[in-house]
Design an enzyme around this catalytic site. Structure first.
Site, short mmCIF file in Angstrom:
data_model
loop_
_atom_site.label_atom_id
_atom_site.label_comp_id
_atom_site.label_asym_id
_atom_site.label_seq_id
_atom_site.Cartn_x
_atom_site.Cartn_y
_atom_site.Cartn_z
N ARG A 277 0.84 -1.19 0.00
CA ARG A 277 0.00 0.00 0.00
C ARG A 277 0.88 1.25 0.00
NH1 ARG A 277 -5.14 -0.36 3.91
NH2 ARG A 277 -5.71 1.36 2.51
N GLU B 154 -15.35 3.93 -0.66
CA GLU B 154 -15.47 2.77 0.22
C GLU B 154 -16.83 2.09 0.08
OE1 GLU B 154 -16.56 4.80 4.46
OE2 GLU B 154 -14.66 5.36 3.53
#
Length: 449
Positions: free
Chosen positions: A129, A331
């Protein structure tokens, strides 16, 4: 059953639902409040704190920096944070970020206030990430970052400057709004103020930055947001010693975690109600009612026990969203993608290219798993396109979760409309919803045949 190892048989909807489900506290707000409480100078009691892997990792990170926490004996969601004396954090320790974006993007900023270096590590997938923009910002403020592997990724060690007073930072936050939020949280302790300027072409999840701004403003620290110039200025009043949350603060329910439960009403044709829905919120999940309405749901806000709730009624018929910009609430994309599989017209979710840098490459994962059950999906440069097929063409499969909690709830939604779905590692939902399986089974128990 070990939910992290065994296959979970996702239950299918046997009829319309008639359920009410209480959603735990917001992860985003919980971890922001924990950071701001630690940056203050007096104890803060946080009520309704989410207790999950992500928040436990944040509590452990704060403990590494010398911050104490005390959970209520009867209610573990009631936690008191006791900042270190004189506001100086303890260096020399190691922070495990797990796979928590808020830990890996917020906690390193705290290392700027420590009396020694701090090492940061995390899960294997966390090492994929991106972190570079935040760390570049910290270096602009005087930190020294020592990488153990690839530059810009975990693991690394941060050597703080001898003194941190503030400054001006320019970073590209195109891959995550959390980089800006992490710097703004740190800026609440900058006696000379901190200016953060975003220099990238796009900025995802702007509501999350607005949430950070609002949370900091609750502490008495001023934040000037010039969004048209992609610039934020944090500054304290003369004599102010940093942020100070109210002595007691309540965490809102996690509205994004409500998404799969409310979405279940559209697939089952029933009704699902979530109590304690805020009348105003900075959470991106606050956009959910309008999104579900566009999908064909009837959304209302009844009063339950003198508090507002959100009730979603589905008819069993779902409409596609067409061309839909999801940049403000990426999200929610896994939930909307699952619902789009059962829609009667196409959906194109765009503005979410940054989801490739989340717990997994969510765009690739969603595309692969939709195709696995017979659906039609195509990964786009900045999103995903889903063309629905007849339900009879969909078939069961073993859905991978990629150690991603949103992919796990996506799989559970697929299981509602496709009998026989199995899910590998449903236990990854513990990241933000430790009791997801019993909560899911409870709402399905209300189905009427």
């Amino acid at each position: 059953m070990n939910l992290t190892q065994a296959l979970w048989s996702a239950p299918s909807a046997q009829g319309p639902l008639s359920a009410q489900v209480t959603i735990p506290g917001s992860k985003s707000l919980s971890n922001r409040y924990l950071i701001l409480a630690a940056l203050g100078r007096r104890p803060v009691e946080i009520r309704g704190l989410l207790r999950s892997r992500d928040t436990d990792l944040m509590l452990a990170a704060l403990h590494t920096f010398g911050v104490e926490s005390r959970a209520g004996e009867q209610d573990p969601t009631q936690v008191t944070i006791l900042p270190p004396e004189h506001g100086i954090f303890t260096g020399g320790g190691e922070v495990d970020c797990g796979l928590a974006g808020t830990v890996m993007r917020f906690a390193p900023a705290l290392a700027m206030l420590a009396d020694g270096p701090t090492r940061f590590t995390g899960d294997r997938q966390a090492q994929e990430r991106p972190m570079r923009s935040l760390l570049d910002g910290l270096e602009q403020l005087g930190a020294r970052v020592i990488y153990e592997g690839a530059d810009g990724y975990l693991p690394f060690t941060i050597q703080p400057p001898e003194h941190f007073n503030g400054g001006v930072v320019s970073i590209d936050s195109s891959s995550s709004s959390q980089f800006i939020s992490g710097l703004l949280l740190l800026g609440s302790r900058a006696c000379d103020g901190l200016q953060v300027h975003h220099v990238g072409a796009s900025l995802p999840s702007l509501p999350h930055i607005r949430m950070t701004v609002s949370d900091i403003q609750q502490t008495g620290v001023q934040v000037e947001a010039r969004e048209d110039q992609a610039t934020w200025q944090v500054h304290q009043e003369p004599g102010q010693l940093g942020p100070q949350l109210p002595e007691v603060i309540q965490v809102e329910p996690d509205l994004s975690n409500a998404a799969p439960f409310l979405g279940a009403a559209l697939i089952s044709g029933g009704s699902v109600c979530v109590p304690h829905w805020p009348t105003e919120t900075t959470q991106p999940g606050g956009l959910l009612p309008d999104m579900l309405t566009s999908l064909g749901a009837q959304v209302s806000f009844p009063t339950i026990d003198a508090d507002q709730a959100c009730r979603v009624q589905g008819s069993g018929s779902l409409h596609g969203l067409g061309d839909y910009n999801m940049a403000a609430a990426g999200e929610l994309a896994p939930t909307l993608a699952a619902l789009a599989v059962f829609a009667d017209s196409p959906t194109r979710l765009r503005g979410i290219g940054h989801l490739r840098g989340h717990e997994t490459n969510r765009l690739a994962a969603l595309t692969a798993e939709i195709r696995k059950v017979g659906g039609q999906a195509e990964e786009l440069e900045d999103g995903i396109a889903i063309v629905p097929v007849e339900r009879r063409e969909l078939h069961p499969a073993c859905i991978e979760t990629y150690a991603d909690h949103r992919m796990a709830t996506f799989a559970a939604l697929l299981g509602l409309g496709i009998p026989g779905i199995e899910v590998r590692n449903i236990g990854t939902t513990s990241k933000t919803l430790p009791n997801f399986v019993p909560m899911w089974e409870q709402i399905l128990s209300t189905a009427t045949v």
